[in-house]
Design an enzyme around this catalytic site. Structure first.
Site, PDB file in Angstrom:
ATOM      1  N   ILE A  13      -9.105  -2.439  -4.559  1.00 15.65           N
ATOM      2  CA  ILE A  13      -8.931  -3.165  -5.833  1.00 15.65           C
ATOM      3  C   ILE A  13     -10.134  -4.066  -6.128  1.00 15.65           C
ATOM      4  CG2 ILE A  13      -7.576  -5.050  -4.771  1.00 15.65           C
ATOM      5  CD1 ILE A  13      -5.959  -5.106  -7.407  1.00 15.65           C
ATOM      6  N   ALA A  14     -10.696  -4.701  -5.106  1.00 18.09           N
ATOM      7  CA  ALA A  14     -11.791  -5.648  -5.340  1.00 18.09           C
ATOM      8  C   ALA A  14     -13.032  -4.917  -5.840  1.00 18.09           C
ATOM      9  CB  ALA A  14     -12.095  -6.419  -4.058  1.00 18.09           C
ATOM     10  N   LYS A  36     -16.307   4.471   3.058  1.00 17.64           N
ATOM     11  CA  LYS A  36     -16.562   5.234   4.298  1.00 17.64           C
ATOM     12  C   LYS A  36     -15.593   6.386   4.510  1.00 17.64           C
ATOM     13  CE  LYS A  36     -14.216   1.902   7.332  1.00 17.64           C
ATOM     14  NZ  LYS A  36     -14.324   1.095   8.544  1.00 17.64           N
ATOM     15  N   GLN A  48       2.737  -2.701  -1.193  1.00 12.95           N
ATOM     16  CA  GLN A  48       4.092  -2.316  -1.619  1.00 12.95           C
ATOM     17  C   GLN A  48       4.696  -3.320  -2.592  1.00 12.95           C
ATOM     18  OE1 GLN A  48       6.815  -1.637   1.593  1.00 12.95           O
ATOM     19  NE2 GLN A  48       5.708   0.148   2.374  1.00 12.95           N
ATOM     20  N   GLY A  50       3.905  -6.002  -4.418  1.00 15.64           N
ATOM     21  CA  GLY A  50       3.376  -6.161  -5.757  1.00 15.64           C
ATOM     22  C   GLY A  50       2.368  -7.276  -5.882  1.00 15.64           C
ATOM     23  N   GLU A 116       9.530 -12.806  -3.124  1.00 15.32           N
ATOM     24  CA  GLU A 116       9.148 -12.636  -1.719  1.00 15.32           C
ATOM     25  C   GLU A 116       9.105 -14.001  -1.044  1.00 15.32           C
ATOM     26  OE1 GLU A 116       5.655 -10.152  -1.209  1.00 15.32           O
ATOM     27  OE2 GLU A 116       6.394  -8.726  -2.680  1.00 15.32           O
ATOM     28  N   ASP A 223     -15.627  -4.386   8.979  1.00 16.88           N
ATOM     29  CA  ASP A 223     -17.076  -4.096   8.971  1.00 16.88           C
ATOM     30  C   ASP A 223     -17.877  -5.131   8.166  1.00 16.88           C
ATOM     31  OD1 ASP A 223     -16.103  -1.868  10.213  1.00 16.88           O
ATOM     32  OD2 ASP A 223     -16.771  -0.429   8.716  1.00 16.88           O
ATOM     33  N   HIS A 244       2.726  -9.533   9.435  1.00 23.91           N
ATOM     34  CA  HIS A 244       3.853  -9.296   8.531  1.00 23.91           C
ATOM     35  C   HIS A 244       5.110  -9.221   9.379  1.00 23.91           C
ATOM     36  CE1 HIS A 244       6.451  -7.702   5.469  1.00 23.91           C
ATOM     37  NE2 HIS A 244       5.494  -7.839   4.575  1.00 23.91           N
ATOM     38  N   ARG A 292       5.758 -16.345   5.579  1.00 24.18           N
ATOM     39  CA  ARG A 292       5.607 -15.333   6.626  1.00 24.18           C
ATOM     40  C   ARG A 292       5.326 -15.856   8.017  1.00 24.18           C
ATOM     41  NH1 ARG A 292       2.266 -10.818   3.450  1.00 24.18           N
ATOM     42  NH2 ARG A 292       4.055 -10.412   2.129  1.00 24.18           N
ATOM     43  N   HIS A 353      -1.404  -7.912   9.687  1.00 23.53           N
ATOM     44  CA  HIS A 353      -1.278  -7.465   8.293  1.00 23.53           C
ATOM     45  C   HIS A 353      -2.439  -7.900   7.411  1.00 23.53           C
ATOM     46  CE1 HIS A 353       0.838  -6.310   4.654  1.00 23.53           C
ATOM     47  NE2 HIS A 353       0.767  -7.550   4.171  1.00 23.53           N
ATOM     48  N   ARG A 388      -1.488 -17.029   3.821  1.00 23.90           N
ATOM     49  CA  ARG A 388      -1.443 -16.496   2.445  1.00 23.90           C
ATOM     50  C   ARG A 388      -0.004 -16.373   1.949  1.00 23.90           C
ATOM     51  NH1 ARG A 388      -0.921 -11.028   0.329  1.00 23.90           N
ATOM     52  NH2 ARG A 388      -0.688 -10.363   2.475  1.00 23.90           N
TER      53      ARG A 388
HETATM   54  P1  FAD Z   1      -9.394  -2.428   0.587  1.00 28.49           P
HETATM   55  O1  FAD Z   1      -8.431  -2.025  -0.437  1.00 28.49           O
HETATM   56  O2  FAD Z   1      -8.929  -2.372   1.991  1.00 28.49           O
HETATM   57  O3  FAD Z   1     -10.703  -1.525   0.450  1.00 28.49           O
HETATM   58  C1  FAD Z   1     -11.709  -1.603   1.441  1.00 28.49           C
HETATM   59  C2  FAD Z   1     -12.767  -0.566   1.133  1.00 28.49           C
HETATM   60  O4  FAD Z   1     -13.939  -0.829   1.887  1.00 28.49           O
HETATM   61  C3  FAD Z   1     -12.369   0.862   1.476  1.00 28.49           C
HETATM   62  O5  FAD Z   1     -12.804   1.693   0.435  1.00 28.49           O
HETATM   63  C4  FAD Z   1     -13.181   1.167   2.732  1.00 28.49           C
HETATM   64  O6  FAD Z   1     -13.511   2.526   2.922  1.00 28.49           O
HETATM   65  C5  FAD Z   1     -14.435   0.368   2.437  1.00 28.49           C
HETATM   66  N1  FAD Z   1     -15.228   0.069   3.629  1.00 28.49           N
HETATM   67  C6  FAD Z   1     -14.912  -0.728   4.670  1.00 28.49           C
HETATM   68  N2  FAD Z   1     -15.911  -0.731   5.562  1.00 28.49           N
HETATM   69  C7  FAD Z   1     -16.881   0.078   5.081  1.00 28.49           C
HETATM   70  C8  FAD Z   1     -18.148   0.507   5.558  1.00 28.49           C
HETATM   71  N3  FAD Z   1     -18.652   0.107   6.731  1.00 28.49           N
HETATM   72  N4  FAD Z   1     -18.858   1.364   4.800  1.00 28.49           N
HETATM   73  C9  FAD Z   1     -18.389   1.823   3.611  1.00 28.49           C
HETATM   74  N5  FAD Z   1     -17.195   1.460   3.122  1.00 28.49           N
HETATM   75  C10 FAD Z   1     -16.453   0.595   3.844  1.00 28.49           C
HETATM   76  N6  FAD Z   1      -1.199  -7.680  -1.055  1.00 28.49           N
HETATM   77  C11 FAD Z   1      -0.536  -8.101  -2.154  1.00 28.49           C
HETATM   78  O7  FAD Z   1      -1.020  -8.978  -2.879  1.00 28.49           O
HETATM   79  N7  FAD Z   1       0.656  -7.542  -2.473  1.00 28.49           N
HETATM   80  C12 FAD Z   1       1.250  -6.565  -1.728  1.00 28.49           C
HETATM   81  O8  FAD Z   1       2.310  -6.064  -2.060  1.00 28.49           O
HETATM   82  C13 FAD Z   1       0.585  -6.145  -0.553  1.00 28.49           C
HETATM   83  N8  FAD Z   1       1.149  -5.209   0.251  1.00 28.49           N
HETATM   84  C14 FAD Z   1       0.435  -4.749   1.321  1.00 28.49           C
HETATM   85  C15 FAD Z   1       0.972  -3.724   2.094  1.00 28.49           C
HETATM   86  C16 FAD Z   1       0.236  -3.189   3.133  1.00 28.49           C
HETATM   87  C17 FAD Z   1       0.822  -2.076   3.960  1.00 28.49           C
HETATM   88  C18 FAD Z   1      -1.058  -3.682   3.410  1.00 28.49           C
HETATM   89  C19 FAD Z   1      -1.876  -3.104   4.525  1.00 28.49           C
HETATM   90  C20 FAD Z   1      -1.584  -4.718   2.663  1.00 28.49           C
HETATM   91  C21 FAD Z   1      -0.842  -5.263   1.615  1.00 28.49           C
HETATM   92  N9  FAD Z   1      -1.356  -6.300   0.839  1.00 28.49           N
HETATM   93  C22 FAD Z   1      -0.669  -6.717  -0.270  1.00 28.49           C
HETATM   94  C23 FAD Z   1      -2.721  -6.789   1.042  1.00 28.49           C
HETATM   95  C24 FAD Z   1      -3.643  -6.086   0.039  1.00 28.49           C
HETATM   96  O9  FAD Z   1      -3.225  -4.753  -0.123  1.00 28.49           O
HETATM   97  C25 FAD Z   1      -5.083  -6.088   0.507  1.00 28.49           C
HETATM   98  O10 FAD Z   1      -5.465  -7.372   0.904  1.00 28.49           O
HETATM   99  C26 FAD Z   1      -6.006  -5.650  -0.621  1.00 28.49           C
HETATM  100  O11 FAD Z   1      -5.573  -4.415  -1.117  1.00 28.49           O
HETATM  101  C27 FAD Z   1      -7.433  -5.554  -0.122  1.00 28.49           C
HETATM  102  O12 FAD Z   1      -8.205  -4.981  -1.136  1.00 28.49           O
HETATM  103  P2  FAD Z   1      -9.778  -4.863  -0.939  1.00 28.49           P
HETATM  104  O13 FAD Z   1     -10.298  -4.229  -2.166  1.00 28.49           O
HETATM  105  O14 FAD Z   1     -10.314  -6.162  -0.520  1.00 28.49           O
HETATM  106  O15 FAD Z   1      -9.944  -3.890   0.324  1.00 28.49           O
HETATM  107  C1  SIN Z   2       4.954  -6.864   1.174  1.00 28.03           C
HETATM  108  O1  SIN Z   2       5.209  -6.075   0.271  1.00 28.03           O
HETATM  109  O2  SIN Z   2       5.812  -7.374   1.906  1.00 28.03           O
HETATM  110  C2  SIN Z   2       3.538  -7.223   1.404  1.00 28.03           C
HETATM  111  C3  SIN Z   2       3.137  -8.174   0.376  1.00 28.03           C
HETATM  112  C4  SIN Z   2       1.852  -8.852   0.750  1.00 28.03           C
HETATM  113  O3  SIN Z   2       1.269  -8.586   1.790  1.00 28.03           O
HETATM  114  O4  SIN Z   2       1.436  -9.692  -0.041  1.00 28.03           O
END
Ligand code: FAD
Ligand code: SIN
Length: 533
Positions: A13-14, A36, A48, A50, A116, A223, A244, A292, A353, A388
């Site tokens: 998402i970021a 990667k 999951q 939201g 939550e 990384d 979690h 949590r 988590h 968090r």
């Molecule tokens: P990510 O979505 O993890 O993306 C990381 C990216 O970096 C990937 O594309 C990966 O391939 C790339 N990358 C990493 N290292 C390298 C490298 N060396 N070279 C090239 N590419 C690399 N948060 C909420 O707010 N609400 C929720 O309901 C929620 N539920 C969750 C449920 C689960 C099961 C999990 C695991 C997390 C949940 N979270 C939730 C947390 C949230 O999903 C994450 O914090 C958030 O999605 C992170 O987004 P991001 O873009 O920072 O990283």
């Molecule tokens: C969850 O759906 O329980 C995860 C939510 C979160 O990590 O923020």
């Protein structure tokens, strides 16, 4: 060699949100996204519950969301950042909807808002129990519409390029460390390439894989944090690893556990120990919906008292039609294991988590390294403090992607490409002979982190972890010096660095606060704020 105006590392998402905004504003500038693995394989995809936001000002208020975030953060959130994330979040959600993400609505058209742990109101927008999958889908589809975005999957970033690669001595006290791009291992042709960029955005996600049991997929190896640390940038609050409370317990499954979202407890499920007793009332007045850190510690305690590897989540009293509609993914997963949630208890246990700390940034996503931004889970903005609040992570990623975009789009005009970057030096390295050296060290690392640096810590455990990490570090650095790089070796090296940062920060924090609980320092020390390394 490749040149790109804006380089984005990560397709969660970021990274995707930031890239989309830049692409919309600068159709003539080149944006390159590296990832990667497959482009959708991210922590984002697995989200999951939201995304938290104040969408209904009649029933909720910004102040309540701010207050809940500060309470969960246990005294060390940056209040300014909390306020701006909560207030700017609503506009970011509207943008996400404009890119095609759908959130569940009531028949009248109002959003269905879930609850939550730690939230005083219902404010979680969701797409059934697969919110992350829906957002990742919408973002990747939108990315495809932009000709100036090049999304390259299976491209492993090895290191950030700084003055160090030009032969200068760079230390933590070097005033103006600059980022000129990255070295990557192209996993398709196995070649090491350099990508030169004016501005680099780090969006590499979390580090749950450092632990034996985690909700994070295998890409979450920290990384980005390790790369910044090697480049002598600032890292903060790494001791605050969120466990979690309710990952599905499946005997023998360790690497990537299936999550049972907290929204299930938000809809009425309760935790029971192995004797069938509800126990959360013993630990907190908010019972199953306490923040949590409190719920995970309570479960850990109950498992220790009863000598079990899991507790139970009881959904039997819940409206089963609603359950199936809100949680179809969980319903199906449980059924595949022979668990009918209407009649059976779900075995659950805490799992690593989320990383609350990470690369230190300012309120615009700028890191301590010039021309390098960080956003999403790899960053540490001050929003989460010591713990968090649920569903604040996706929100933070979008708000900071936007803020970084505002600044980066101005700063780019004054930056030129460096054209004196040397090729990657692989002198003296040979093909790896024994992968077992890597896989065994990885097992040891995960074990030591889970056993000594988990939910409850003490000084002796941290010292043991440190000694074992030293050995793993030495062995892995020796291997790295003489072996051709591979993702497995680089991830191991990164995870050892991240583990070191977690342990070091935990040792520096001589108190218990939020997610960091040390039985040798059971109280808060009001003089301590952030741990910066
Ligand atoms: P990510 O979505 O993890 O993306 C990381 C990216 O970096 C990937 O594309 C990966 O391939 C790339 N990358 C990493 N290292 C390298 C490298 N060396 N070279 C090239 N590419 C690399 N948060 C909420 O707010 N609400 C929720 O309901 C929620 N539920 C969750 C449920 C689960 C099961 C999990 C695991 C997390 C949940 N979270 C939730 C947390 C949230 O999903 C994450 O914090 C958030 O999605 C992170 O987004 P991001 O873009 O920072 O990283
Ligand atoms: C969850 O759906 O329980 C995860 C939510 C979160 O990590 O923020």
């Amino acid at each position: 060699m490749r040149q790109t105006d804006f380089l984005v590392i990560g397709s969660g998402i970021a990274g995707l949100t930031y890239a989309l905004k830049i692409a919309q504003d600068f159709p003539n500038k080149k944006i390159t996204i590296l990832t990667k693995a497959n482009s959708d394989e991210t922590n984002t995809k697995y989200a999951q519950g939201g995304i938290a936001a104040v969408m209904n000002l009649d029933a909720d208020s910004f102040n309540k969301h701010i207050e809940d975030t500060l309470i969960a953060g246990d005294g060390i959130c940056n209040e300014k950042v909390v306020e701006l994330v909560v207030k700017e979040g609503v506009e970011r959600i509207e943008e996400m909807i404009s890119w095609g993400a759908e959130f569940d609505k009531h028949e009248g058209g109002d959003f269905k808002l879930g609850k939550e742990g730690g939230h005083s109101e219902n404010r979680i927008l969701h797409h059934k129990d697969v919110t992350g999958l829906e957002m990742e889908r919408a973002l990747l589809e939108s990315i495809k519409k932009h000709k100036n975005i090049d999304l390259i999957s299976h491209c492993f970033v090895l290191d950030l390029i700084t003055q160090h690669h030009l032969g200068y001595l760079v230390t933590k006290s070097t005033p103006d460390i600059e980022c000129y791009g990255v070295y990557v291992l192209n996993l398709e042709n196995k070649k090491i390439e350099k990508i030169i960029a004016k501005i680099t955005m780090l969006a590499t996600g979390g580090n749950g894989q450092v632990y034996r049991t985690t909700t994070n997929p295998t890409i979450a190896t920290g990384d980005g944090v390790a790369m910044v640390y090697r480049a002598k940038g600032r890292i903060e609050n790494m001791e605050f690893i969120q466990f979690h409370p309710t990952a599905l317990y499946e005997a023998g499954v360790k690497g990537h556990s299936f999550l049972i979202t907290e929204a299930v407890r938000g809809d009425g499920a309760i935790l029971r120990n192995s004797n069938g007793e509800a126990f959360m009332q013993k630990y907190d007045a908010r019972k199953d919906l306490a923040p949590r850190d409190i719920v995970a510690r309570a479960i850990d305690q109950e498992m220790k008292i009863n000598g079990t590897e899991f507790v139970y989540l009881d959904c039997r009293e819940m409206d089963q039609e609603n359950f199936k509609a809100h949680f179809p993914n969980i319903t199906n997963k449980c059924l595949s294991m022979g668990i009918d949630v209407a009649k059976d208890l779900i075995p659950v246990a805490p799992a690593a988590h989320y990383s609350c700390g990470g690369v230190k940034t300012d309120e615009w996503g700028r890191t301590s390294i010039r021309n390098l931004f960080a956003t999403g889970e790899c960053g540490s903005t001050g929003l989460h403090g010591a713990n968090r609040l649920a569903s604040n992570s996706l929100l933070e990623a979008m708000v900071f992607a936007h803020r970084s975009y505002l600044v980066a789009s101005k700063e780019i005009e004054n930056i030129s490409f460096r054209n004196d970057i040397p090729d990657w030096n692989m002198e003296g390295t040979t093909a790896p002979k024994e992968m077992i050296l890597i896989t065994q060290s990885l097992k040891e690392l995960k074990l030591l982190m889970s056993d000594y640096v988990g939910i409850v810590r003490n000084n002796e455990r941290l010292q043991r972890a440190n000694r074992r990490l030293d050995l793993l570090h030495d062995e892995t650095e020796r291997l790295y010096e003489k072996t051709e790089v591979s993702p497995q070796l680089c991830e191991l090296r990164n995870m050892i660095t991240v583990a070191y940062l977690i342990v070091k920060s935990a040792e520096l924090r001589k108190e218990s606060r939020g997610l960091h609980f040390n039985t040798d320092f059971p109280y808060k020390n009001t003089l301590l704020q952030n741990t910066v390394l």
